[in-house]
Every structure is written in structure tokens, then in C-alpha cells.
Design an enzyme around this catalytic site. Structure first.
Site, PDB file in Angstrom:
ATOM      1  N   ILE A 108       0.879  -1.167   0.000  1.00  0.00           N
ATOM      2  CA  ILE A 108       0.000   0.000   0.000  1.00  0.00           C
ATOM      3  C   ILE A 108       0.912   1.210   0.000  1.00  0.00           C
ATOM      4  O   ILE A 108       1.897   1.259   0.733  1.00  0.00           O
ATOM      5  CB  ILE A 108      -0.992   0.022   1.179  1.00  0.00           C
ATOM      6  CG1 ILE A 108      -1.889   1.257   1.068  1.00  0.00           C
ATOM      7  CG2 ILE A 108      -0.287  -0.090   2.507  1.00  0.00           C
ATOM      8  CD1 ILE A 108      -3.112   1.227   1.963  1.00  0.00           C
ATOM      9  N   ALA A 109       0.593   2.167  -0.869  1.00  0.00           N
ATOM     10  CA  ALA A 109       1.401   3.390  -0.933  1.00  0.00           C
ATOM     11  C   ALA A 109       0.537   4.530  -1.454  1.00  0.00           C
ATOM     12  O   ALA A 109      -0.279   4.349  -2.354  1.00  0.00           O
ATOM     13  CB  ALA A 109       2.617   3.195  -1.841  1.00  0.00           C
ATOM     14  N   GLU A 142       2.754  -6.657   6.912  1.00  0.00           N
ATOM     15  CA  GLU A 142       3.981  -6.231   7.582  1.00  0.00           C
ATOM     16  C   GLU A 142       4.091  -4.728   7.399  1.00  0.00           C
ATOM     17  O   GLU A 142       3.692  -4.192   6.371  1.00  0.00           O
ATOM     18  CB  GLU A 142       5.240  -6.881   6.977  1.00  0.00           C
ATOM     19  CG  GLU A 142       5.349  -8.372   7.191  1.00  0.00           C
ATOM     20  CD  GLU A 142       4.759  -9.166   6.032  1.00  0.00           C
ATOM     21  OE1 GLU A 142       4.502  -8.576   4.960  1.00  0.00           O
ATOM     22  OE2 GLU A 142       4.537 -10.372   6.202  1.00  0.00           O
ATOM     23  N   ASN A 147       7.555   3.198  10.637  1.00  0.00           N
ATOM     24  CA  ASN A 147       6.408   3.833   9.986  1.00  0.00           C
ATOM     25  C   ASN A 147       5.238   3.948  10.969  1.00  0.00           C
ATOM     26  O   ASN A 147       4.252   3.219  10.887  1.00  0.00           O
ATOM     27  CB  ASN A 147       6.014   3.054   8.723  1.00  0.00           C
ATOM     28  CG  ASN A 147       5.039   3.830   7.863  1.00  0.00           C
ATOM     29  OD1 ASN A 147       4.444   4.816   8.293  1.00  0.00           O
ATOM     30  ND2 ASN A 147       4.880   3.374   6.630  1.00  0.00           N
ATOM     31  N   TYR A 154      -3.399   1.303  10.813  1.00  0.00           N
ATOM     32  CA  TYR A 154      -3.743  -0.109  10.930  1.00  0.00           C
ATOM     33  C   TYR A 154      -4.384  -0.407  12.288  1.00  0.00           C
ATOM     34  O   TYR A 154      -5.349  -1.170  12.377  1.00  0.00           O
ATOM     35  CB  TYR A 154      -2.509  -0.990  10.712  1.00  0.00           C
ATOM     36  CG  TYR A 154      -1.828  -0.746   9.377  1.00  0.00           C
ATOM     37  CD1 TYR A 154      -2.545  -0.352   8.260  1.00  0.00           C
ATOM     38  CD2 TYR A 154      -0.461  -0.891   9.239  1.00  0.00           C
ATOM     39  CE1 TYR A 154      -1.921  -0.113   7.047  1.00  0.00           C
ATOM     40  CE2 TYR A 154       0.171  -0.668   8.024  1.00  0.00           C
ATOM     41  CZ  TYR A 154      -0.565  -0.273   6.932  1.00  0.00           C
ATOM     42  OH  TYR A 154       0.051  -0.035   5.726  1.00  0.00           O
TER      43      TYR A 154
END
Length: 193
Positions: A108-109, A142, A147, A154
Site C-alpha cells: 500500500i502506498a 507487515e 512507519n 492499521y
């Protein structure tokens, strides 16, 4: 006869999974801004790699071939892209293991200038909804130990840390936190669209 039945049943399961992973391209609104959501296609790969390059300080943890290989796997992978004015702003990918009933967020970015606008959260919620719809038991991922922003997202979505993978990331060998979201049949009530 038994072999025919197994083959026929396996094909039906694969067709159902492909149908479950289908997503219609459409416009959506996130925090009063219009975007376009679609399933990633091969022509998106250069832009996906460019998003990675901008997010990871010029590095690309996955190269174009790795993404192309993932996109070929339509039976057990789902990659989504968000665009605005035909510019790719964010993407996310997930693998689905029907036998183990596990979903795993592979990537995911979100472009740095677009972070904090709800795009990452929308993509995560969409993938979690897909996993729940498909009867998955859990969603795993992960995340870099450094981060903290992603970890907060999350955790907000209900993921819990389950372990640490030492030296997980290629290049700098940073540790990764393993995170897991247990899924229940209950319908998610935090949807945004």
C-alpha cells in the site's frame, strides 16, 4: 468420476473467487474530493513503481516485473489504484488464500503530497471488506517499525501487532512488525465512499 468431480469443483471455486475479486471501476468521493477507483492493470505498472519511488526516497522495494507478475494472478490477487485527473495517487494490493482463508496486504502506498487525505484508509477498508466478503479468517500485513503513521492507521482499523520480523526489509534491513486483523462475519460499519 471422482477426478472429474474434483476438477469440475475446483474450476467452479476458481471462477467464484475470480468473481469475488472483480471490482468495477468507478468514481468515488473521499472527504469531499472526487477520485477514480479501479483495478490495477498492466499499463498502471510504471506509475505504481513511480509512486513507490516517491514514497520510499527513490527506492523501489518491488520492481515493475514483480508488480506485473502479481497482476497476472487474477484468481488470488487484487490490486487497486486511486486516480485524480488521470494521475495515479495511491495503490494497494492483497493476496487471498482460500485454503487457509487468509488475506495478506502485499503493498500500500500513497504519494506523499496526498497522504492524510483518507486514500490509504479507503484502500485498506476496501480490501478488508473484500476479505470479509470472501470468508477470510484474517488479514495480515507487515509494516516498517519506523512507519508510525501507517501503524496508527492499521491500529485504527483493528489490526494488532503479532510479532516482529528482524531485518525484513531489503536494503536497509529494517525490522517489520507483523500485524493481524481477525475477521468476523459482522458487517463493517466504518465504510467511507
Amino acid at each position: 468420476m471422482e477426478q472429474w468431480y474434483r476438477h469440475h469443483f475446483a474450476r467452479e471455486v476458481q471462477e467464484q473467487q475470480a468473481e469475488d475479486l472483480d471490482i468495477k471501476n468507478h468514481h468515488l468521493t473521499i472527504r469531499d474530493t472526487q477520485y477514480f477507483l479501479g483495478r490495477a492493470q498492466f499499463p498502471d505498472v510504471p506509475e505504481i513503481v513511480e509512486v513507490e519511488r516517491e514514497v520510499y526516497d527513490g527506492k523501489t522495494p518491488w520492481d515493475a516485473q514483480a508488480f506485473a507478475n502479481e497482476l497476472k494472478r487474477k484468481q488470488d490477487r487484487l490490486y487497486l489504484v486511486i486516480r485524480k485527473n488521470d494521475h495515479l495517487l495511491a495503490f494497494a494490493g492483497c493476496s487471498f488464500d482460500l485454503q487457509r482463508q487468509d488475506a495478506h496486504i502485499t503493498n500500500i502506498a500513497v504519494l506523499p503530497d496526498w497522504q492524510g487525505n483518507g486514500l490509504g484508509e479507503f484502500l485498506m477498508r476496501t480490501l478488508v471488506r473484500k476479505a470479509r466478503h470472501m470468508g477470510m479468517r484474517q488479514v495480515t500485513l507487515e509494516v516498517r517499525k519506523s512507519n508510525l503513521r501507517a501503524q496508527q492507521l492499521y491500529q485504527k482499523l483493528g489490526f494488532k501487532q503479532t510479532g516482529i520480523k528482524r531485518g525484513y526489509y531489503f536494503g536497509d534491513h529494517e525490522d517489520a512488525l507483523d500485524m493481524r486483523l481477525s475477521l468476523s462475519p459482522a458487517v463493517e460499519n466504518h465504510d467511507q465512499s
